[in-house]
Scaffold this active site. Structure first.
Site, PDB file in Angstrom:
ATOM      1  N   ASP A  57     -12.104 -10.700  -0.293  1.00 29.61           N
ATOM      2  CA  ASP A  57     -13.354 -10.854   0.459  1.00 29.61           C
ATOM      3  C   ASP A  57     -14.395  -9.966  -0.200  1.00 29.61           C
ATOM      4  O   ASP A  57     -14.062  -8.949  -0.798  1.00 29.61           O
ATOM      5  CB  ASP A  57     -13.201 -10.623   1.965  1.00 29.61           C
ATOM      6  CG  ASP A  57     -12.632  -9.278   2.369  1.00 29.61           C
ATOM      7  OD1 ASP A  57     -12.501  -8.383   1.505  1.00 29.61           O
ATOM      8  OD2 ASP A  57     -12.326  -9.105   3.561  1.00 29.61           O
ATOM      9  N   GLU A  73       0.799  -1.237   0.000  1.00 28.52           N
ATOM     10  CA  GLU A  73       0.000   0.000   0.000  1.00 28.52           C
ATOM     11  C   GLU A  73       0.837   1.294   0.000  1.00 28.52           C
ATOM     12  O   GLU A  73       0.553   2.224   0.749  1.00 28.52           O
ATOM     13  CB  GLU A  73      -0.954  -0.009   1.200  1.00 28.52           C
ATOM     14  CG  GLU A  73      -1.873  -1.219   1.203  1.00 28.52           C
ATOM     15  CD  GLU A  73      -2.831  -1.275   2.387  1.00 28.52           C
ATOM     16  OE1 GLU A  73      -2.731  -0.416   3.285  1.00 28.52           O
ATOM     17  OE2 GLU A  73      -3.676  -2.176   2.414  1.00 28.52           O
ATOM     18  N   GLU A 104      -6.106 -10.790  -1.068  1.00 24.94           N
ATOM     19  CA  GLU A 104      -6.862 -10.616   0.181  1.00 24.94           C
ATOM     20  C   GLU A 104      -8.362 -10.634  -0.111  1.00 24.94           C
ATOM     21  O   GLU A 104      -9.138  -9.833   0.426  1.00 24.94           O
ATOM     22  CB  GLU A 104      -6.465  -9.305   0.873  1.00 24.94           C
ATOM     23  CG  GLU A 104      -4.973  -9.191   1.140  1.00 24.94           C
ATOM     24  CD  GLU A 104      -4.586  -7.945   1.931  1.00 24.94           C
ATOM     25  OE1 GLU A 104      -5.448  -7.302   2.553  1.00 24.94           O
ATOM     26  OE2 GLU A 104      -3.376  -7.607   1.929  1.00 24.94           O
ATOM     27  N   HIS A 162     -10.452  -6.430  -1.803  1.00 26.26           N
ATOM     28  CA  HIS A 162     -11.455  -6.272  -0.742  1.00 26.26           C
ATOM     29  C   HIS A 162     -12.669  -5.619  -1.412  1.00 26.26           C
ATOM     30  O   HIS A 162     -12.664  -4.418  -1.689  1.00 26.26           O
ATOM     31  CB  HIS A 162     -10.924  -5.371   0.376  1.00 26.26           C
ATOM     32  CG  HIS A 162      -9.849  -6.013   1.188  1.00 26.26           C
ATOM     33  ND1 HIS A 162     -10.067  -7.153   1.940  1.00 26.26           N
ATOM     34  CD2 HIS A 162      -8.554  -5.678   1.387  1.00 26.26           C
ATOM     35  CE1 HIS A 162      -8.943  -7.479   2.559  1.00 26.26           C
ATOM     36  NE2 HIS A 162      -8.009  -6.611   2.237  1.00 26.26           N
ATOM     37  N   ASN A 173       2.052  -5.062  -3.184  1.00 28.41           N
ATOM     38  CA  ASN A 173       0.648  -5.410  -2.889  1.00 28.41           C
ATOM     39  C   ASN A 173      -0.155  -4.150  -2.578  1.00 28.41           C
ATOM     40  O   ASN A 173       0.322  -3.267  -1.855  1.00 28.41           O
ATOM     41  CB  ASN A 173       0.664  -6.338  -1.653  1.00 28.41           C
ATOM     42  CG  ASN A 173      -0.656  -7.014  -1.365  1.00 28.41           C
ATOM     43  OD1 ASN A 173      -1.246  -7.625  -2.264  1.00 28.41           O
ATOM     44  ND2 ASN A 173      -1.124  -6.924  -0.133  1.00 28.41           N
TER      45      ASN A 173
HETATM   46  C1  GLA Z   1      -4.903  -4.474   4.403  1.00 20.81           C
HETATM   47  C2  GLA Z   1      -3.658  -5.213   4.782  1.00 20.81           C
HETATM   48  C3  GLA Z   1      -4.005  -6.478   5.474  1.00 20.81           C
HETATM   49  C4  GLA Z   1      -5.055  -6.295   6.519  1.00 20.81           C
HETATM   50  C5  GLA Z   1      -6.254  -5.655   5.945  1.00 20.81           C
HETATM   51  C6  GLA Z   1      -7.290  -5.563   7.031  1.00 20.81           C
HETATM   52  O1  GLA Z   1      -5.540  -5.020   3.333  1.00 20.81           O
HETATM   53  O2  GLA Z   1      -2.846  -5.516   3.693  1.00 20.81           O
HETATM   54  O3  GLA Z   1      -2.866  -6.979   6.097  1.00 20.81           O
HETATM   55  O4  GLA Z   1      -4.579  -5.506   7.565  1.00 20.81           O
HETATM   56  O5  GLA Z   1      -5.864  -4.407   5.425  1.00 20.81           O
HETATM   57  O6  GLA Z   1      -7.294  -6.683   7.844  1.00 20.81           O
END
Ligand code: GLA
Length: 372
Positions: free
Chosen positions: A295, A184, A293, A263, A227
């Protein structure tokens, strides 16, 4: 569907008590500095001996395709009252990510000494179960221990960052096959410049290159990833990430892949967002891509059946797109809705009692060998 006998508000409060919740919407989350206490649940909630989810094993289907199919795990893995968690993980996932345990504050809260115990336990368990481990994450603006903020010069922070990366990657060499080296770093501000952080502010933009170089020196065999979130489709932020990693390749920085957090929620339109074209342009740079990640939150206030069907469609479209560009992995951010960081949105493929949801069936169908 079986009903869990624990009331959600109590359960959620117990689960989240040790955490500080991060940015809502997409990504940008936060972490507890160390392994939080496991949530307490009455024994009546546990139903031992049930089959783990389904007769279908997503893991077997993913193995047959050579796809890394993973889940992020937390302390529940070691909760003796929650045997279905490990059972579900081992039956359906061939890869594991530590949800929080490998973040800077989790491993290196004390400047003088690493604390590898909890992360080691996760890695050893995964290796024992034949699962690949994705390392997450070495350099991130979030989940930093207070001592990092006390550093005042470029030289000292650069050395501290290199030492952190070297210490962690060396410790897990041979057991952790790939790392999110920088997480990030691109901001959401107009034009998507690099995000303000101790690293950017003190070291400068080359902190990214330096982090990758240190990771590569510590484990030349590890695959190294950048990422980020809200970069899944074609948009200004994914353009910025594209330019960032293209520049790194031009400079000869050892980067091997890009992770797209994904996400999402049920309104996300995989085709409309042009996820395929986006992933393909990174593949065309010669990089691996992974959904890291995943979801998909349900939208509140809508009929459940429709939402679960929409959730399944988003999972299906995302996996289909991922496979279409020969992605290297697809990781869900948690195992079960019960202890997702966004538990209220029930965003995962197993429900509170580990039953497979329509999204599970959708993934199973996508992973099934062609012609079935
Ligand atoms: C970001 C991070 C993850 C996690 C999510 C929330 O996506 O990369 O490690 O902290 O936020 O759980």
């Amino acid at each position: 569907m079986r009903m869990r006998s624990v009331h959600r508000p109590l359960k959620t409060a117990l689960l989240l008590a040790p955490l500080t919740l991060g940015v809502a919407g997409a990504g940008g989350g936060t972490t507890p500095p160390a392994a939080p206490a496991p949530p307490v649940r009455p024994a009546s909630a546990v139903q031992p001996g049930r089959p783990a989810g389904s007769a279908v094993s997503l893991r077997a289907l993913a193995d047959a395709r050579g796809l890394l199919f993973g889940a992020a795990v937390n302390h529940t893995l070691f909760d003796p009252n929650e045997p279905d968690y490990a059972r579900t993980l081992n039956r359906h996932f061939n890869a594991v990510v530590a949800e929080n345990a490998m973040k800077w504050a989790g491993l290196h809260n004390n400047r003088e000494a690493f604390a590898f115990g909890f992360a080691d336990a996760i890695v050893d368990t995964a290796v024992k179960n034949g699962q690949t481990v994705r390392g997450h994450t070495l350099v991130w603006h979030d989940s930093l221990p207070p001592w990092v903020y006390t550093i005042q010069t470029r030289e000292e922070l650069l050395r501290a960052m290199q030492d952190h990366v070297t210490g962690v990657v060396t410790h897990f060499r041979g057991r952790v096959r790939m790392w999110d080296v920088v997480n990030e770093a691109v901001s959401d501000a107009p034009g998507h410049p690099l995000r303000s952080s101790p690293f950017l502010n003190l070291i400068g933009p080359d902190f990214i290159d330096e982090a990758f170089r240190a990771a590569h020196a510590a484990d030349p065999d590890a695959k190294l990833y950048y990422n980020d979130y809200n970069t899944d489709g074609l948009n200004g932020k994914s353009d910025a990430v594209y330019e960032l990693v293209r520049g790194m390749l031009v400079r000869g920085v050892p980067i091997h892949g890009v992770g797209f957090q994904a996400h999402l929620n049920t309104d996300f339109d995989v085709r409309g967002a042009q996820v395929q074209a986006n992933l393909q342009r990174f593949r065309d740079l010669g990089l691996d891509v992974q959904m890291t990640e995943v979801d998909v939150q349900l939208r509140p206030g809508r009929p459940e059946a429709g939402e679960l069907a929409r959730q399944a469609a988003v999972y299906r479209d995302l996996l289909r797109t991922c496979l279409s560009v020969k992605c290297a992995g697809f990781v869900t951010w948690g195992v079960t809705d019960f202890n997702s960081w966004r538990a209220g949105g029930r965003p995962l493929i197993f429900d509170d009692v580990y039953d497979p949801k329509p999204a599970f069936a959708a993934l199973a169908q996508e992973l099934a060998p062609p012609g079935r």
